[in-house]
Design an enzyme around this catalytic site. Structure first.
Site, PDB file in Angstrom:
ATOM      1  N   LEU A 171      28.503  35.002  44.464  1.00 47.80           N
ATOM      2  CA  LEU A 171      29.606  35.384  43.559  1.00 47.80           C
ATOM      3  C   LEU A 171      30.815  35.816  44.180  1.00 47.80           C
ATOM      4  O   LEU A 171      30.953  36.835  44.502  1.00 47.80           O
ATOM      5  CB  LEU A 171      28.939  36.488  42.430  1.00 47.80           C
ATOM      6  CG  LEU A 171      27.579  36.128  41.692  1.00 47.80           C
ATOM      7  CD1 LEU A 171      27.337  37.345  40.864  1.00 47.80           C
ATOM      8  CD2 LEU A 171      27.429  34.723  41.213  1.00 47.80           C
ATOM      9  N   ASP A 172      31.803  34.739  43.929  1.00 45.54           N
ATOM     10  CA  ASP A 172      33.036  35.280  44.797  1.00 45.54           C
ATOM     11  C   ASP A 172      34.200  34.773  43.731  1.00 45.54           C
ATOM     12  O   ASP A 172      35.474  34.356  44.341  1.00 45.54           O
ATOM     13  CB  ASP A 172      33.164  34.295  46.205  1.00 45.54           C
ATOM     14  CG  ASP A 172      34.471  34.825  46.911  1.00 45.54           C
ATOM     15  OD1 ASP A 172      34.594  35.881  46.772  1.00 45.54           O
ATOM     16  OD2 ASP A 172      34.892  33.841  47.725  1.00 45.54           O
ATOM     17  N   ALA A 173      34.062  35.309  42.438  1.00 47.40           N
ATOM     18  CA  ALA A 173      34.924  34.874  41.603  1.00 47.40           C
ATOM     19  C   ALA A 173      35.680  36.400  40.841  1.00 47.40           C
ATOM     20  O   ALA A 173      36.417  36.248  39.811  1.00 47.40           O
ATOM     21  CB  ALA A 173      34.355  34.151  40.494  1.00 47.40           C
ATOM     22  N   ASN A 231      30.567  39.421  45.925  1.00 50.70           N
ATOM     23  CA  ASN A 231      31.686  40.058  46.602  1.00 50.70           C
ATOM     24  C   ASN A 231      32.559  40.669  45.354  1.00 50.70           C
ATOM     25  O   ASN A 231      33.496  40.084  45.007  1.00 50.70           O
ATOM     26  CB  ASN A 231      32.402  39.132  47.225  1.00 50.70           C
ATOM     27  CG  ASN A 231      33.808  39.445  47.941  1.00 50.70           C
ATOM     28  OD1 ASN A 231      33.785  40.438  48.291  1.00 50.70           O
ATOM     29  ND2 ASN A 231      34.769  38.626  48.004  1.00 50.70           N
TER      30      ASN A 231
END
Length: 530
Positions: free
Chosen positions: A363-365, A397
């Site tokens: 999850l990098d949003a 993240n």
């Protein structure tokens, strides 16, 4: 019917002024979010301030305009009001950064920090536009006060609808903030000029030319291509955010809403410029066989590119913003292939619709001040868990502080993930309690790995990168008694992010890559064990 058609095709001067004021007021309201967001974020508090300021300014303009309309309403005064608004729009285009910095110095709690800036930039022009409707109602040819008022406000509302749809779906995706501001300024000037030609007055006509020159000049002066990150290579307003690509030396950086989101060393594209991207590889020590990986959020596609190049895996990326994908292909060497698939869709929607299962979901949003709450809740975590294999890993993240007042979002997310996953781990990326990237890793395994176990796996497994330093940031579970579990029906993300407003976001940079191996790790061939 013929009379209505004639009024639509040939509106009176006051009717046109009302329509244009509706277009401009709603267009500026939407544009305000893009102007204010890089400094104050685009949280619910920022948008609440924008809406409140515009409504207050319009209300004050309606009130005073209504009191003065009987004595002062003329086409000429309508023209002067439009020109005054256009001149202030030129000031906003020319000096928005200075005005934002000045207003930002006002000492207020974080959730109210954007209020002075919004009031300073958009209160005066919206106040002037508020005079237009009562003046136009006084000048209306419609018989009866009620009929005239109803007609005028209907015309203004139609203008607001046009301004809302046009700005949202046409202007912002196609033009920059300065260009849109110039467009609204020239629209106001053109309407004022048309009104003065009808009345045969010279003064407003000359003033129209002067204000038009100011608006155009402000637009040219506001487009200088330099930012703190270096010369600007590309800048645009997307349907979701402001996007900017800069380059300083060999480092090319992607900024989203003014925050650094990804970076690439053009002389050494394999180098991890931002230290937190090295942590993406930690899950390779927590599961034994990774075949398929999903990244939710693309940015500069640093993580997806490294995984597709370094490991024998298939990488899917769900990125909701098409402009981000385009910028990554043009400036960050993104190339789709059999191992790297890019999907232009939201992460939650992709997980609902996909028939794949994954060994790793990243999850990098998340941003410092703008978090899609639908990717934070326990319902989403359950959806992600259902798309993971039995030994799958979820990696989030986050941007937060690891401790202290600004850690509420991280601790609430930790608590939420712990409701779904048996084991949850924390790895800050910097010392102390600064706002930083905090990596939270969740596994479906009942066994909890210790720091020593991760070190031994790092020594034994050939994953192409030495993670000893990153493992050293291993932290015990945080206290969570004072934070909620985030749910679809109650996810107070903005309130949890509020303590971070005004605090500097520390992004650790690396001097060297630290990767080993030119050879790619082969699926299922790495040594295992603890």
């Amino acid at each position: 019917m013929a009379s209505l058609r004639a009024r639509v095709l040939r509106p009176s001067g006051p009717e046109l002024a009302v329509f244009v004021s509706g277009v401009a007021s709603m267009g500026l309201e939407i544009l305000a979010g893009r102007i204010v967001a890089p400094q104050f974020g685009s949280s619910i508090y920022t948008w609440g301030s924008i809406i409140a300021v515009f409504l207050a300014a319009l209300s004050l303009g309606y009130h005073l305009g209504g009191r003065r309309a009987a004595d002062r309403a003329t086409d000429e005064r309508l023209a002067w009001l439009l020109l005054g608004t256009a001149a202030y729009v030129a000031l906003v285009v020319f000096a928005s950064d200075l005005l934002l910095a000045t207003a930002g110095a006002v000492p207020l709690p974080g959730r109210f920090a954007s209020l002075p800036a919004v009031a300073l930039l958009f209160g005066p022009p919206t106040y002037l536009l508020g005079f237009i409707s009562p003046y136009a109602a006084e000048l209306s040819e419609t018989e009866g006060v009620g009929a005239a008022s109803g007609h005028v406000y209907a015309v203004g509302t139609v203008g607001s609808i046009v301004g809302a749809f046009g700005t949202t779906f046409v202007l912002i995706p196609a033009l920059g903030v300065e260009a849109i501001g110039v467009g609204f300024g020239l629209l106001l000037v053109a309407t004022a000029l048309w009104l003065t030609w009808r009345g045969g007055r010279r003064e407003p006509t000359v003033a129209s030319v002067v204000v038009a020159l100011l608006v155009v000049g402000a637009g040219f002066s506001g487009t200088l291509g330099v930012s703190p990150g270096g010369p600007v290579l590309h800048q645009t307003q997307t349907p979701y955010q402001e996007l900017e690509v800069t380059q300083l030396g060999d480092v090319r950086t992607l900024y989203l809403d003014g925050q650094p989101h990804s970076a690439m060393d053009v002389s050494d594209p394999d180098r991890h410029v931002f230290d937190y991207t090295r942590y993406f590889h930690l899950p390779m020590l927590m599961t034994e066989d990774v075949d398929r990986v999903l990244f939710v959020g693309g940015g500069g596609f640093t993580g997806p590119k490294h995984f597709a190049e370094a490991y024998d895996v298939t990488v899917d990326v769900a990125e909701i913003d098409p402009a981000v994908i385009g910028a990554a292909k043009r400036y960050f060497d993104l190339e789709e292939s059999e191992r790297l698939n890019v999907h232009n869709t939201g992460g939650r929607q992709f997980l609902r619709e996909t028939d794949h299962t994954y060994d790793l979901i990243v999850l990098d949003a998340y941003k410092k001040d703008k978090v899609p709450f639908q990717l934070t809740t326990v319902e989403f975590m359950r959806l992600a868990e259902s798309r993971l294999d039995d030994d799958g890993v979820l990696f989030a993240n986050l941007i937060s502080a690891p401790s202290g007042p600004a850690s509420k979002f991280y601790r609430a997310e930790y608590k939420t993930m712990a409701r779904v996953y048996p084991q949850v781990y924390t790895f800050p990326t910097a010392e102390g309690s600064a706002v930083q990237n905090v990596e939270v890793v969740a596994t479906k395994s009942d066994e909890r790995l210790t720091e020593d176990a991760l070190r031994r796996r790092n020594d034994r497994r050939e994953i192409g990168i030495d993670l000893r330093r990153e493992i050293g940031y291993y932290r015990p579970p945080p206290p969570t008694d004072d934070v909620p579990v985030l749910r679809d029906d109650r996810a107070p993300v903005d309130a949890l992010l509020d303590p971070m407003v005004g605090r500097r976001y520390v992004v650790q940079r690396t001097a060297e890559n630290g990767t080993e191996a030119p050879a790619r790790r082969r699926r299922g061939r790495s040594p295992v064990g603890v």
